[in-house]
Design an enzyme around this catalytic site. Sequence first.
Site, PDB file in Angstrom:
ATOM      1  N   LYS A 181      -1.027 -16.806   5.902  1.00  0.00           N
ATOM      2  CA  LYS A 181      -1.872 -16.533   4.736  1.00  0.00           C
ATOM      3  C   LYS A 181      -1.263 -15.281   4.054  1.00  0.00           C
ATOM      4  O   LYS A 181      -1.476 -14.144   4.474  1.00  0.00           O
ATOM      5  CB  LYS A 181      -3.326 -16.270   5.155  1.00  0.00           C
ATOM      6  CG  LYS A 181      -4.252 -16.038   3.988  1.00  0.00           C
ATOM      7  CD  LYS A 181      -4.319 -14.553   3.682  1.00  0.00           C
ATOM      8  CE  LYS A 181      -5.112 -14.154   2.508  1.00  0.00           C
ATOM      9  NZ  LYS A 181      -4.396 -14.115   1.241  1.00  0.00           N
ATOM     10  N   VAL A 238      -9.483  -3.570   6.352  1.00  0.00           N
ATOM     11  CA  VAL A 238      -9.404  -5.008   6.628  1.00  0.00           C
ATOM     12  C   VAL A 238      -8.829  -5.246   8.020  1.00  0.00           C
ATOM     13  O   VAL A 238      -9.312  -6.098   8.770  1.00  0.00           O
ATOM     14  CB  VAL A 238      -8.570  -5.727   5.543  1.00  0.00           C
ATOM     15  CG1 VAL A 238      -8.345  -7.183   5.929  1.00  0.00           C
ATOM     16  CG2 VAL A 238      -9.262  -5.651   4.195  1.00  0.00           C
ATOM     17  N   GLY A 239      -7.815  -4.475   8.378  1.00  0.00           N
ATOM     18  CA  GLY A 239      -7.175  -4.660   9.678  1.00  0.00           C
ATOM     19  C   GLY A 239      -8.184  -4.563  10.812  1.00  0.00           C
ATOM     20  O   GLY A 239      -8.187  -5.384  11.740  1.00  0.00           O
ATOM     21  N   GLU A 256      -0.853  -3.775  11.852  1.00  0.00           N
ATOM     22  CA  GLU A 256      -0.031  -2.686  11.309  1.00  0.00           C
ATOM     23  C   GLU A 256      -0.713  -2.229  10.035  1.00  0.00           C
ATOM     24  O   GLU A 256      -0.892  -3.021   9.109  1.00  0.00           O
ATOM     25  CB  GLU A 256       1.394  -3.169  11.025  1.00  0.00           C
ATOM     26  CG  GLU A 256       2.243  -3.333  12.253  1.00  0.00           C
ATOM     27  CD  GLU A 256       2.344  -2.071  13.111  1.00  0.00           C
ATOM     28  OE1 GLU A 256       2.244  -0.947  12.557  1.00  0.00           O
ATOM     29  OE2 GLU A 256       2.482  -2.202  14.330  1.00  0.00           O
ATOM     30  N   CYS A 290       4.186   1.434   3.780  1.00  0.00           N
ATOM     31  CA  CYS A 290       3.349   2.110   4.775  1.00  0.00           C
ATOM     32  C   CYS A 290       4.102   3.302   5.363  1.00  0.00           C
ATOM     33  O   CYS A 290       3.488   4.227   5.886  1.00  0.00           O
ATOM     34  CB  CYS A 290       2.877   1.150   5.848  1.00  0.00           C
ATOM     35  SG  CYS A 290       4.185   0.146   6.520  1.00  0.00           S
ATOM     36  N   GLU A 391      -4.563   7.693   2.585  1.00  0.00           N
ATOM     37  CA  GLU A 391      -3.409   6.942   2.087  1.00  0.00           C
ATOM     38  C   GLU A 391      -3.608   6.637   0.604  1.00  0.00           C
ATOM     39  O   GLU A 391      -4.632   6.081   0.206  1.00  0.00           O
ATOM     40  CB  GLU A 391      -3.258   5.621   2.870  1.00  0.00           C
ATOM     41  CG  GLU A 391      -2.014   4.865   2.462  1.00  0.00           C
ATOM     42  CD  GLU A 391      -1.748   3.626   3.326  1.00  0.00           C
ATOM     43  OE1 GLU A 391      -2.674   2.827   3.507  1.00  0.00           O
ATOM     44  OE2 GLU A 391      -0.602   3.474   3.803  1.00  0.00           O
TER      45      GLU A 391
HETATM   46  P1  NDP Z   1      -5.668  -5.640   2.222  1.00  0.00           P
HETATM   47  O1  NDP Z   1      -5.755  -5.054   3.557  1.00  0.00           O
HETATM   48  O2  NDP Z   1      -6.920  -6.041   1.524  1.00  0.00           O
HETATM   49  O3  NDP Z   1      -4.735  -6.959   2.236  1.00  0.00           O
HETATM   50  C1  NDP Z   1      -3.787  -7.263   3.225  1.00  0.00           C
HETATM   51  C2  NDP Z   1      -3.880  -8.744   3.570  1.00  0.00           C
HETATM   52  O4  NDP Z   1      -5.171  -9.010   4.145  1.00  0.00           O
HETATM   53  C3  NDP Z   1      -3.775  -9.671   2.372  1.00  0.00           C
HETATM   54  O5  NDP Z   1      -3.153 -10.869   2.739  1.00  0.00           O
HETATM   55  C4  NDP Z   1      -5.236  -9.927   2.042  1.00  0.00           C
HETATM   56  O6  NDP Z   1      -5.431 -11.073   1.281  1.00  0.00           O
HETATM   57  C5  NDP Z   1      -5.830 -10.041   3.413  1.00  0.00           C
HETATM   58  N1  NDP Z   1      -7.259  -9.831   3.487  1.00  0.00           N
HETATM   59  C6  NDP Z   1      -8.080  -9.237   2.587  1.00  0.00           C
HETATM   60  N2  NDP Z   1      -9.361  -9.256   3.030  1.00  0.00           N
HETATM   61  C7  NDP Z   1      -9.349  -9.866   4.233  1.00  0.00           C
HETATM   62  C8  NDP Z   1     -10.349 -10.167   5.204  1.00  0.00           C
HETATM   63  N3  NDP Z   1     -11.637  -9.861   5.019  1.00  0.00           N
HETATM   64  N4  NDP Z   1      -9.969 -10.779   6.340  1.00  0.00           N
HETATM   65  C9  NDP Z   1      -8.689 -11.096   6.562  1.00  0.00           C
HETATM   66  N5  NDP Z   1      -7.693 -10.850   5.684  1.00  0.00           N
HETATM   67  C10 NDP Z   1      -8.016 -10.236   4.533  1.00  0.00           C
HETATM   68  O7  NDP Z   1      -4.870  -4.655   1.321  1.00  0.00           O
HETATM   69  P2  NDP Z   1      -4.925  -4.502  -0.281  1.00  0.00           P
HETATM   70  O8  NDP Z   1      -3.967  -5.459  -0.827  1.00  0.00           O
HETATM   71  O9  NDP Z   1      -6.302  -4.593  -0.836  1.00  0.00           O
HETATM   72  O10 NDP Z   1      -4.429  -3.007  -0.440  1.00  0.00           O
HETATM   73  C11 NDP Z   1      -5.380  -1.962  -0.231  1.00  0.00           C
HETATM   74  C12 NDP Z   1      -4.746  -0.779   0.454  1.00  0.00           C
HETATM   75  O11 NDP Z   1      -4.233  -1.196   1.716  1.00  0.00           O
HETATM   76  C13 NDP Z   1      -3.548  -0.188  -0.258  1.00  0.00           C
HETATM   77  O12 NDP Z   1      -3.954   0.718  -1.227  1.00  0.00           O
HETATM   78  C14 NDP Z   1      -2.823   0.479   0.883  1.00  0.00           C
HETATM   79  O13 NDP Z   1      -3.426   1.729   1.122  1.00  0.00           O
HETATM   80  C15 NDP Z   1      -3.086  -0.433   2.057  1.00  0.00           C
HETATM   81  N6  NDP Z   1      -1.981  -1.365   2.322  1.00  0.00           N
HETATM   82  C16 NDP Z   1      -1.164  -1.080   3.356  1.00  0.00           C
HETATM   83  C17 NDP Z   1      -0.090  -1.890   3.600  1.00  0.00           C
HETATM   84  C18 NDP Z   1       0.844  -1.591   4.712  1.00  0.00           C
HETATM   85  O14 NDP Z   1       2.019  -1.981   4.665  1.00  0.00           O
HETATM   86  N7  NDP Z   1       0.389  -0.945   5.781  1.00  0.00           N
HETATM   87  C19 NDP Z   1       0.228  -3.053   2.781  1.00  0.00           C
HETATM   88  C20 NDP Z   1      -0.728  -3.290   1.726  1.00  0.00           C
HETATM   89  C21 NDP Z   1      -1.785  -2.458   1.529  1.00  0.00           C
HETATM   90  P3  NDP Z   1      -5.518 -11.006  -0.342  1.00  0.00           P
HETATM   91  O15 NDP Z   1      -4.397 -10.175  -0.813  1.00  0.00           O
HETATM   92  O16 NDP Z   1      -5.365 -12.406  -0.727  1.00  0.00           O
HETATM   93  O17 NDP Z   1      -6.819 -10.377  -0.627  1.00  0.00           O
END
Ligand code: NDP
Length: 489
Positions: A181, A238-239, A256, A290, A391
């Site tokens: 996903k 979300v993690g 992660e 990250c 962050e």
């Molecule tokens: P999210 O944690 O929301 O998204 C990461 C993944 O999780 C996407 O595939 C997303 O899907 C999915 N997701 C969202 N909600 C759920 C849920 N309830 N259950 C399971 N999976 C879910 O990150 P964001 O894109 O909203 O970014 C927000 C913040 O997260 C950023 O500002 C940054 O601080 C951090 N981030 C950190 C990353 C890293 O590499 N550690 C990478 C990206 C973000 P979908 O996109 O379709 O909603």
Amino acid sequence: MTSVFVGGQTYLNYINGEWCPASAGQTVPSINPAKRTEVVGYVQSSSLVELKQAVASAKAAQQGWRKLSGSARGDYLFKAENALERRIDEIAETMTREMGKTLPEAKGETARGIAILRYYAGEGMRKIGDVIPSTDSEALMFTTRVPLGVVGVISPWNFPVAIPIWKMAPALIYGNTVVLKPAQETAVTAAKVVECIAEAGLPAGVLNMVTGSGSVIGQGLAEHPDVNGITFTGSNQVGKRVGQAALARGAKYQLEMGGKNPIIIAADADLDLAVNATISGGMKSTGQKCTATSRVIVVRDVYEAFKEKLIGKVKELKVGKGMETTTWLGPCANEKQMETVLSYIQIGLEEGATLLCGGGKPEDPELKEGFYVLPTVFEGVSAQMKIFREEIFGPVLALTQAETIEEAIQLANDAEFGLSASIYTQNISNMLVFIQDMDAGLVRINAETAGVELQAPFGGMKHSSSHSREQGQAAIEFFTAIKTIYIKS
Ligand code: NDP
């Protein structure tokens, strides 16, 4: 769907070896963050119906896939590597148009995806166990590794090629079947990666992709009783929810998450190198890694000299469209991310930090349709401020002074995250104390905080991860279970 957007082809889900639309027929546009009116493509807005089909097909394919030898599975990954290599330019361009990073960075990331596939293809021939001497001289005792079963991969938008591949390739080579996903923001790029892997001729159901919102498809994957392992990269919020859902039903999980990565500049640092590393670590990919440098902790003796050099160079960074060769810094990946970054800049000002450069959107009318933020540097940032602690995930650096190396390391450790940390120094005792005392999964000396090698373990301490490691040979720990075998004659 009717739309004010221009352009865009439709991309489908990949389930049981077939490309298929979501049953409700709904799609969403994936737009170009450099120009919000441009659609890169339409992707399926799937429901739990498609997710259930994907998990069922992954489950049905499990027995056949796990029975293949590692080298036979590796042959598929070698073919996938070739397919990705043939399409490197196209996929890198799609990535730049879909999430904004500059074309050279997108190409570098795609090349990394190719190298990861090659690495794990070879991994199919390496050892998967140990012989352990039994106390009984007539017995043979050894370990072997078995796949978890069906693995759910939830990937973010910041590395839309490398992250799905560094999760899917080890999952597959160790005999798991996969449901991916991807982040909805970058689902077109993900679809093209899946096309390459599918082109290798994998048996139907071994790899599946379902696009749709995180709260439906991501959460559904984490909660599905037939998903045996779930690997996630994204936000902490979300993690942790994903981890709780997996834990509640006894599935294995790997998270992660965020970082608030410090770089320390010691009094004896080569300041030119340190400035370059600070900018590259903090601003490449518009700070959306990250491992991006976020906190810059400078020992007082060199603070003013470092600051002057840093600001001089940051002001020269060319902000623009990632597809243009003169661009150094592209837009934020999406509007929500841009708003998050701008809100942290406002918070920094309200908390009393001093803005040295940047601090808003560029005025260039050419850029007004994109999600741009100027590279921004604050000074006078104390450890209590939110811009020191949270962050931001954008091109924002926070400068803090320290009296000594010991104080600098103490400040660097004053964070809930522990992903990557860097120091610039030529002094061996500074290096040793940093290695010893820094609480981070990646400790880098005279190198920027970002940048990891695919053959080495990757992951963080504290709230940055669920404490397992990805990549390299460390990946086997998550994607397999150990069986201890005891044979008595
Ligand atoms: P999210 O944690 O929301 O998204 C990461 C993944 O999780 C996407 O595939 C997303 O899907 C999915 N997701 C969202 N909600 C759920 C849920 N309830 N259950 C399971 N999976 C879910 O990150 P964001 O894109 O909203 O970014 C927000 C913040 O997260 C950023 O500002 C940054 O601080 C951090 N981030 C950190 C990353 C890293 O590499 N550690 C990478 C990206 C973000 P979908 O996109 O379709 O909603």
